[in-house]
Design a protein around this motif. Sequence first.
Motif, mmCIF file in Angstrom:
data_model
loop_
_atom_site.group_PDB
_atom_site.id
_atom_site.type_symbol
_atom_site.label_atom_id
_atom_site.label_comp_id
_atom_site.label_asym_id
_atom_site.label_seq_id
_atom_site.Cartn_x
_atom_site.Cartn_y
_atom_site.Cartn_z
ATOM 1 N N GLU A 87 1.023 -1.527 10.563
ATOM 2 C CA GLU A 87 0.317 -0.694 9.617
ATOM 3 C C GLU A 87 1.183 0.508 9.179
ATOM 4 O OE1 GLU A 87 -3.479 0.302 11.339
ATOM 5 O OE2 GLU A 87 -3.651 -1.747 11.977
ATOM 6 N N PHE A 88 0.777 1.364 8.411
ATOM 7 C CA PHE A 88 1.329 2.516 7.843
ATOM 8 C C PHE A 88 1.655 3.662 8.844
ATOM 9 C CE2 PHE A 88 0.508 0.689 4.042
ATOM 10 C CZ PHE A 88 1.461 1.082 3.095
ATOM 11 N N GLY B 109 0.693 -1.269 0.105
ATOM 12 C CA GLY B 109 0.081 -0.050 0.273
ATOM 13 C C GLY B 109 1.035 1.215 -0.037
ATOM 14 N N GLU B 110 0.275 2.477 0.023
ATOM 15 C CA GLU B 110 1.084 3.767 0.134
ATOM 16 C C GLU B 110 0.241 4.578 0.948
ATOM 17 O OE1 GLU B 110 1.562 5.338 -3.909
ATOM 18 O OE2 GLU B 110 0.324 4.044 -4.719
ATOM 19 N N ARG B 111 0.799 5.716 1.480
ATOM 20 C CA ARG B 111 0.178 6.768 1.871
ATOM 21 C C ARG B 111 1.015 8.038 1.430
ATOM 22 N NH1 ARG B 111 -2.323 3.446 3.307
ATOM 23 N NH2 ARG B 111 -3.235 2.950 5.249
ATOM 24 N N GLU B 112 0.396 9.038 0.989
ATOM 25 C CA GLU B 112 0.929 10.408 0.158
ATOM 26 C C GLU B 112 1.343 11.297 1.362
ATOM 27 O OE1 GLU B 112 1.659 10.361 -2.733
ATOM 28 O OE2 GLU B 112 2.488 12.404 -2.623
ATOM 29 N N LEU C 65 3.534 -4.004 7.179
ATOM 30 C CA LEU C 65 2.853 -3.221 6.080
ATOM 31 C C LEU C 65 4.026 -2.141 5.803
ATOM 32 C CD1 LEU C 65 -0.909 -2.534 6.342
ATOM 33 C CD2 LEU C 65 0.455 -4.260 5.256
ATOM 34 N N ASP C 66 4.645 -1.733 6.960
ATOM 35 C CA ASP C 66 5.425 -0.287 6.623
ATOM 36 C C ASP C 66 6.492 -0.281 7.777
ATOM 37 O OD1 ASP C 66 6.572 2.275 6.436
ATOM 38 O OD2 ASP C 66 4.956 3.108 6.930
ATOM 39 N N PRO C 67 8.085 -0.640 7.405
ATOM 40 C CA PRO C 67 8.834 -0.664 8.654
ATOM 41 C C PRO C 67 9.395 0.890 9.068
ATOM 42 C CG PRO C 67 9.633 -1.218 6.420
ATOM 43 C CD PRO C 67 8.467 -1.003 6.109
ATOM 44 N N THR C 68 8.816 1.933 8.468
ATOM 45 C CA THR C 68 9.239 3.102 8.609
ATOM 46 C C THR C 68 9.068 3.571 10.296
ATOM 47 O OG1 THR C 68 8.563 4.087 6.521
ATOM 48 C CG2 THR C 68 9.236 5.723 8.081
#
Lengths: 312, 312
Positions: free
Chosen positions: A276-277, A19-22, A228-231
Motif C-alpha cells: 500500500e502507500f 494511485g497517489e498521495r499528496e 502500490l508504492d515501493p517507497t
Amino acid sequence: MAVTVVGSIAFDAVRTPFGERERMLGGSAVHFSLAASFFSDVRVVGPVGEDFGEPELAVLEARGVDTEDIERVAGGQTFFWRGHYDYDLNVAHTDETALNVFGEFQPKLSEPSRQADVVFLANIQPDLQREVREQCTGARLVALDSMNLWIQTARDSLVRTIAGVDCVLMNDAELRMLTERANLLQAARRVMEWGPRIVVAKQGEYGAALFSGDHFFALPAYPLETVLDPTGAGDSFAGGFLGYLAAHDLSEELEDDLLRRAMAYGTALASFNVEEFGTERVQRLTPDEVTERVAELQRFTTFVDAPVALRG
Amino acid sequence: MAVTVVGSIAFDAVRTPFGERERMLGGSAVHFSLAASFFSDVRVVGPVGEDFGEPELAVLEARGVDTEDIERVAGGQTFFWRGHYDYDLNVAHTDETALNVFGEFQPKLSEPSRQADVVFLANIQPDLQREVREQCTGARLVALDSMNLWIQTARDSLVRTIAGVDCVLMNDAELRMLTERANLLQAARRVMEWGPRIVVAKQGEYGAALFSGDHFFALPAYPLETVLDPTGAGDSFAGGFLGYLAAHDLSEELEDDLLRRAMAYGTALASFNVEEFGTERVQRLTPDEVTERVAELQRFTTFVDAPVALRG
C-alpha cells in the motif's frame, strides 16, 4: 536489546500508476522504525518541523517507537520529498526535494540512543553518519545505507564512514557504482576489504543477497500480484533485518543462520511495505502476518536435491 | 527418455570487457543440447551451411548429442551472430546478424525426433515453432523460448504457438512485454491463461522464477566472481531444466518438487556456461562439477526459521 536509527523523517508526495498521495508520513527513519518495532525497542533520531504533529507521532508511538530524540525545530518545515514511479516500479523519479530542517541537522543522541546495541545509519550525508557512529560507543552492530548522490558528491567521506561500520546495506547498483566493480561478488568483497564484515545487496523486486566473509546467501522478494508504492521498501527491509538481529544475542560472532533468518524477516517486512502507500500497510500489520509470510518465503525457496545419474 | 531441440546452430563473434572470439560454435540449439546431454538423450534439429565442419559436429557428438537431424544446406552459410557486451553483462548488443541458411529453414523432423518425450522450441520464428510442435505428436512436455523481436513483429502467431505448449521459458522483461503486464506474477498468470501450465521467468544474474498453477519457486543465480561471456546462458538453463525433466517420469502430472530440482540443475548449467566464452566451459564440464554446484546452490538458498517473539 534496542536499535537506534538516524535518518530522515519526512512528508512524501507519491504518484504511481495505481494511485497517489499528496502528503503522507515517510522518510527512511520512519519506515525503518515501524519495521524494526516488531522485534525490539526502537529509538528514532531525526529533525522535524512545526508541521509535524501529533497524528504523525502517534503512528510511531502506536508501534512503541521511542520518539524522545525526534528534534522539533522551531519555525522549521519537515523534510519533503515528491516523486513518482512509472510502470517499472524499480525506478523512483524524484520531482522535488525540500531538505528544510534536514539542511541544518546536527545529530545529538541522548544517552539511551547512544547505548543501543544496534545502530542504523539510514541514507544521509556520510559526514553526519560518521558523527553519529562516533557517538554510539556502546553499539555492537552498526549498519549503514547510502545512495548514488553521496557516491557522486562525497565518495571519500562515504568510504571512510563505511570503514567504521559492521554492515553495509545498499542497492546492488549503488554497490557496483561505489566500488567500480560491475560484478556484485567483487563489489561486496571490495566493501569488506574496507572494514565491514557483512554486506547486504538490496535488489528490489529480485530480492536481496547477503555476503559475510566467505558466506553467501540470497533470497528472492516475496511475490506480490499488487505493488502500490515501493517507497521505503529498502528501509523496511533494513528494519526487519536489523530489528531481528537486535532481538538476538550479538555477543558472539554473528552466526550465518541468524543472518539468514534476519534476511527473511527483512524481506517479509519490505513486502508488506509495498502493498500500500507509504506506511499504510505496516501500520496495521500483525505479528501473525509476519510469521506467516516468512513461512511462505521458506516454501517458495526450498528445493530438495535427489540423486540423478548424470552422463559424463 | 529423450529431448529434441529445434533452434539455431551458429557461429558467434563475441566481444566482452574480458576478451573476444572472432568465430566460435554457438546458437540456442547448441547451448541447449550440450547442457541437456548431462541428463538424457538429445536430438538437435537445425540447418547449417557448408562452413559447418567436423570440428563443430565433434563438439556435439563428444557429449553424445544425436546430430542426424542437422540439415546441411549445399552452398549455404551457417547462421552468424556478432555481438558485444559492456560492463553490464545483462544486456547483449547485436552488431550483425546473418540468417544465411536459417532464412529458408523448414524444419523436418525424423521419426525419432518426433517421438521425443520432451521438445524444446528454442527462440525462432513462432510459425516455425508451431510447425515443429505439430510434428511432435508423441511429446509429453513441449516448451518454448522467444524474444522481443517476435513479440514486436509476430505477436499473434507467438500467442497462438504458446497456447499449444506446456511450458514457456522466457526472460522476465520479455514476459512483461508479451503480456503487457508490468507485474511478473500477473504476467505469468496471463501466459498460463493462454494454455501453458508452467512458466519460467529467466532473470539473468538474479536467477529464475517458476510459476506452475498456484505454485511459486525462485532461485538466485549461482554467484560467480568471473563472468566472461553470458551468451547462451538462457539456453543452457533450458537445457539443464528440460534435460533433467526428460530424465524423469513425466507420466503423471509434474510434481512441484521435481520442477524445483530441475530449476536448480538449469541454474547450475547456466552458471558454467557464462564462466568462459561460448561452449568452452561446458565442453569440459564433468558430472561431479554439476552435482557439487547444485549442492552449493542449496546451501546458498536455505534458511531455517526459528521461533521469535514478535511484538504486536
